[in-house]
Design an enzyme around this catalytic site. Structure first.
Site, mmCIF file in Angstrom:
data_model
loop_
_atom_site.group_PDB
_atom_site.id
_atom_site.type_symbol
_atom_site.label_atom_id
_atom_site.label_comp_id
_atom_site.label_asym_id
_atom_site.label_seq_id
_atom_site.Cartn_x
_atom_site.Cartn_y
_atom_site.Cartn_z
ATOM 1 N N TYR A 52 -32.197 3.137 33.007
ATOM 2 C CA TYR A 52 -33.662 3.240 33.058
ATOM 3 C C TYR A 52 -34.247 3.927 31.817
ATOM 4 C CZ TYR A 52 -33.072 1.923 37.969
ATOM 5 O OH TYR A 52 -32.751 1.259 39.133
ATOM 6 N N ASP A 75 -22.317 12.021 39.918
ATOM 7 C CA ASP A 75 -23.160 10.911 40.347
ATOM 8 C C ASP A 75 -24.574 11.238 39.898
ATOM 9 O OD1 ASP A 75 -23.534 8.385 41.562
ATOM 10 O OD2 ASP A 75 -24.414 9.330 43.318
ATOM 11 N N ASN A 99 -15.798 6.242 31.282
ATOM 12 C CA ASN A 99 -16.909 6.135 30.335
ATOM 13 C C ASN A 99 -16.632 7.025 29.123
ATOM 14 O OD1 ASN A 99 -19.461 7.144 29.100
ATOM 15 N ND2 ASN A 99 -20.417 5.771 30.589
#
Length: 198
Positions: A155, A70, A10
């Protein structure tokens, strides 16, 4: 110079971690750059277990320092769900919009004062000897009633901090308060303390 492999490809995450580690004479590279192409299955019951699983897999393959993380969303009214299943919450192939839609449906009858939630991020740093060091960051907020904002991912459009969702914030605003920013701050403190004791 210590070489640390970031167990991620990423680009945004790599930029953040590289910027924090640069002053400590650390060379940070992505797992792809280091030659690790495997997808590590996240079978842990906690964020810490998943971060360690990812870090350990890279360490076992490359035998050098690793940073893995995580993260996920914990909603109080759902007893901490979606938690470690944040990405698979609406099914294996669901997209961000479907995950948000499912969460809003589950909270439809939940009053505003009971829609509290938090993002959690756990970073695992395995040093050159393979010893784990864990750093946790959180960001408290509430779940809104509809997606708002175009920035961010996951989210972010339904996670409110104050009067706006994370998706309504600029990257700079989000990076000041986010769970990952908080975990990275603790990682930074660890490297500062380590360099002072050398």
């Amino acid at each position: 110079m210590e070489r640390i492999v970031i167990a991620s490809n990423n680009a945004g995450k790599l930029r953040e971690i590289c910027a924090i580690l640069a002053p400590f004479g650390v060379e940070a590279v992505s797992q792809r750059e280091a030659g690790f192409a495997m997808d590590v299955e996240e079978t842990g019951a906690t964020f810490a277990e998943n971060a360690l699983l990812k870090a350990q897999a890279v360490y076992d393959a490359l035998h050098c320092s690793v940073i893995a993380d995580d993260s996920g969303l914990l909603v109080d009214a759902l007893d901490g769900a979606p938690g470690v299943y944040s990405h698979r919450f609406a099914g294996e192939n669901a997209d961000d919009a479907q995950r948000n839609e499912k969460l809003l449906e589950l909270l439809e009858q939940t009053p505003p004062n009971l829609r509290t939630a938090r993002f959690v991020c756990v970073l695992c740093y395995l040093d050159a000897q393979g010893a784990p060091h864990m750093f946790e960051g959180t960001c408290d907020g509430t779940i809104g009633t509809q997606p708002l904002g175009e920035n961010g991912f996951g989210y972010d459009p339904i996670f409110c901090v104050g009067s706006q969702t994370m998706a309504q914030m600029t990257d700079e605003e989000k990076n000041r308060i986010s769970h990952r920013a908080n975990a990275l701050e603790r990682l930074k403190e660890y490297f500062e303390n380590r360099s002072q004791s050398c």
